[in-house]
Design a protein around this motif. Structure first.
Motif, short mmCIF file in Angstrom:
data_model
loop_
_atom_site.label_atom_id
_atom_site.label_comp_id
_atom_site.label_asym_id
_atom_site.label_seq_id
_atom_site.Cartn_x
_atom_site.Cartn_y
_atom_site.Cartn_z
N LEU A 192 11.51 -11.93 -6.65
CA LEU A 192 11.91 -11.05 -5.55
C LEU A 192 11.62 -11.77 -4.24
O LEU A 192 10.53 -12.36 -4.08
CB LEU A 192 11.12 -9.73 -5.60
N ALA A 193 12.57 -11.77 -3.34
CA ALA A 193 12.37 -12.44 -2.06
C ALA A 193 11.21 -11.80 -1.30
O ALA A 193 10.99 -10.59 -1.36
CB ALA A 193 13.64 -12.36 -1.22
N SER A 194 10.47 -12.64 -0.58
CA SER A 194 9.29 -12.14 0.13
C SER A 194 9.64 -11.13 1.21
O SER A 194 8.81 -10.32 1.61
CB SER A 194 8.52 -13.31 0.75
N ASP A 195 10.90 -11.17 1.69
CA ASP A 195 11.31 -10.22 2.72
C ASP A 195 12.09 -9.03 2.15
O ASP A 195 12.65 -8.23 2.90
CB ASP A 195 12.15 -10.92 3.80
N TYR A 196 12.13 -8.92 0.83
CA TYR A 196 12.81 -7.79 0.19
C TYR A 196 11.91 -6.57 0.28
O TYR A 196 10.80 -6.54 -0.24
CB TYR A 196 13.10 -8.13 -1.27
N ARG A 197 12.38 -5.54 0.98
CA ARG A 197 11.55 -4.35 1.23
C ARG A 197 11.83 -3.29 0.17
O ARG A 197 12.98 -2.86 -0.02
CB ARG A 197 11.81 -3.80 2.63
N PHE A 198 10.79 -2.89 -0.52
CA PHE A 198 10.94 -1.87 -1.55
C PHE A 198 9.62 -1.16 -1.77
O PHE A 198 8.56 -1.61 -1.34
CB PHE A 198 11.41 -2.51 -2.87
N GLU A 199 9.70 -0.01 -2.42
CA GLU A 199 8.53 0.70 -2.88
C GLU A 199 8.62 0.83 -4.39
O GLU A 199 9.71 0.70 -4.97
CB GLU A 199 8.43 2.08 -2.23
N LEU A 200 7.49 1.08 -5.02
CA LEU A 200 7.47 1.28 -6.47
C LEU A 200 7.03 2.72 -6.71
O LEU A 200 5.91 3.10 -6.37
CB LEU A 200 6.48 0.30 -7.12
N LEU A 201 7.93 3.51 -7.30
CA LEU A 201 7.65 4.92 -7.54
C LEU A 201 7.73 5.18 -9.04
O LEU A 201 8.80 5.06 -9.65
CB LEU A 201 8.65 5.82 -6.80
N ASP A 202 6.59 5.52 -9.64
CA ASP A 202 6.54 5.78 -11.08
C ASP A 202 7.14 4.63 -11.88
O ASP A 202 7.89 4.84 -12.84
CB ASP A 202 7.28 7.08 -11.42
N GLY A 203 6.81 3.41 -11.47
CA GLY A 203 7.24 2.24 -12.22
C GLY A 203 8.65 1.78 -11.94
O GLY A 203 9.11 0.80 -12.54
N GLU A 204 9.37 2.44 -11.04
CA GLU A 204 10.74 2.05 -10.74
C GLU A 204 10.86 1.55 -9.30
O GLU A 204 10.31 2.16 -8.37
CB GLU A 204 11.69 3.21 -10.98
N ILE A 205 11.56 0.44 -9.14
CA ILE A 205 11.73 -0.18 -7.83
C ILE A 205 12.75 0.62 -7.01
O ILE A 205 13.87 0.86 -7.46
CB ILE A 205 12.20 -1.64 -7.97
N VAL A 206 12.35 1.02 -5.81
CA VAL A 206 13.22 1.77 -4.92
C VAL A 206 13.42 0.94 -3.65
O VAL A 206 12.49 0.78 -2.85
CB VAL A 206 12.60 3.13 -4.55
N PRO A 207 14.61 0.36 -3.44
CA PRO A 207 14.85 -0.45 -2.24
C PRO A 207 14.71 0.40 -0.98
O PRO A 207 15.08 1.57 -0.95
CB PRO A 207 16.29 -0.94 -2.42
N MET A 208 14.19 -0.20 0.06
CA MET A 208 14.07 0.47 1.36
C MET A 208 15.22 -0.01 2.24
O MET A 208 15.39 -1.22 2.44
CB MET A 208 12.72 0.16 1.99
N SER A 209 15.99 0.92 2.72
CA SER A 209 17.15 0.57 3.55
C SER A 209 16.70 -0.09 4.85
O SER A 209 15.63 0.24 5.38
CB SER A 209 17.97 1.82 3.88
N PRO A 210 17.50 -1.03 5.37
CA PRO A 210 17.19 -1.59 6.69
C PRO A 210 17.10 -0.48 7.73
O PRO A 210 17.85 0.49 7.68
CB PRO A 210 18.39 -2.52 6.97
N LYS A 211 16.17 -0.62 8.66
CA LYS A 211 15.99 0.41 9.67
C LYS A 211 17.14 0.37 10.67
O LYS A 211 17.43 -0.65 11.26
CB LYS A 211 14.67 0.18 10.41
N GLY A 212 17.75 1.53 10.86
CA GLY A 212 18.77 1.65 11.88
C GLY A 212 18.14 1.97 13.22
O GLY A 212 16.93 2.16 13.34
N ALA A 213 18.99 2.08 14.23
CA ALA A 213 18.50 2.34 15.59
C ALA A 213 17.76 3.66 15.67
O ALA A 213 16.70 3.77 16.31
CB ALA A 213 19.68 2.32 16.56
N ALA A 214 18.29 4.70 15.03
CA ALA A 214 17.67 6.03 15.11
C ALA A 214 16.25 6.00 14.58
O ALA A 214 15.32 6.55 15.19
CB ALA A 214 18.51 7.05 14.36
N HIS A 215 16.06 5.35 13.45
CA HIS A 215 14.74 5.25 12.83
C HIS A 215 13.76 4.51 13.75
O HIS A 215 12.65 4.98 14.02
CB HIS A 215 14.86 4.53 11.49
#
Length: 208
Positions: free
Chosen positions: A42-65
């Motif tokens: 996995l790339a070091s800049d790949y943003r994700f969370e692990l929820l109950d053993g499953e990888i959940v990608p984190m979307s790039p932050k938009g302007a609103a966020h």
């Protein structure tokens, strides 16, 4: 045969073949994920969370966020009482098969960030644009199960705040939604009372 990965509506990664046939889902541990990053799987800049053993990608932050996150972080930085600390997007383990990276994590200053657990949080804030379903669903369950006393989900587009309190099992017994004009007073840290209106955030039209 090519293999494709993509998040479904619930944010969980699905793995399929060229024919759209779903492959068995593999559960990962936190250590598995750390090793995959260390070895380059996995790339070091790949943003994700692990929820109950499953990888959940984190979307790039938009302007609103970003606008909401920076404005709230700056406001709280000016009024933060000495007894709490505020971290932005810390990686917090939740047992062996999950970790989360909340947008804002507030905990008692007496505890080092290196030793902080999810159960130490006095307030967690997630700022949602594309992640609203996950933040109000599975993430809320995780935070409630950990006993987090107060959890806010800020809808970055509508500028509404979903305030969760009274964790019971894997749910919050109290859930209210307030408008940007209302003052939000954390039950655990009243000094951080704030309204989104006072932050002078742009409207949805102005963000575009």
């Amino acid at each position: 045969m090519n293999i494709h990965t993509e998040p479904s509506a619930d944010g969980i990664v699905r793995v399929t073949t060229d024919d759209g046939i779903p492959l068995p889902r593999h559960r990962f541990s936190v250590d598995d994920c750390f090793r995959m990053v260390e070895t380059g799987v996995l790339a070091s800049d790949y943003r994700f969370e692990l929820l109950d053993g499953e990888i959940v990608p984190m979307s790039p932050k938009g302007a609103a966020h970003l606008i909401v996150q920076v404005a709230l972080q700056n406001a709280w930085g000016r009024r933060r009482p000495d007894e709490v600390l505020i971290a932005t997007e810390p990686t917090v383990r939740v047992g062996s098969d999950a970790f989360v990276e909340p947008d804002l994590f507030i905990w008692p200053a007496r505890k080092s960030i290196a030793d902080v657990a999810l159960s130490d949080a006095v307030l967690i804030v997630e700022i949602a644009a594309t992640s609203l379903t996950i933040d109000l669903g599975r993430k809320a369950q995780i935070y409630a199960a950990a006993g987090v006393p107060e959890y806010w989900v800020i809808d970055a587009d509508r500028l509404e705040v979903h305030i969760h309190r009274e964790p019971t099992g894997d749910r919050f017994a109290s859930l209210i939604t307030v408008a940007a004009s209302e003052t939000l007073t954390p039950s655990t840290v009243p000094a951080l009372a704030v309204s989104l209106a006072e932050l002078e955030l742009p409207s949805a039209d102005e963000k575009e």
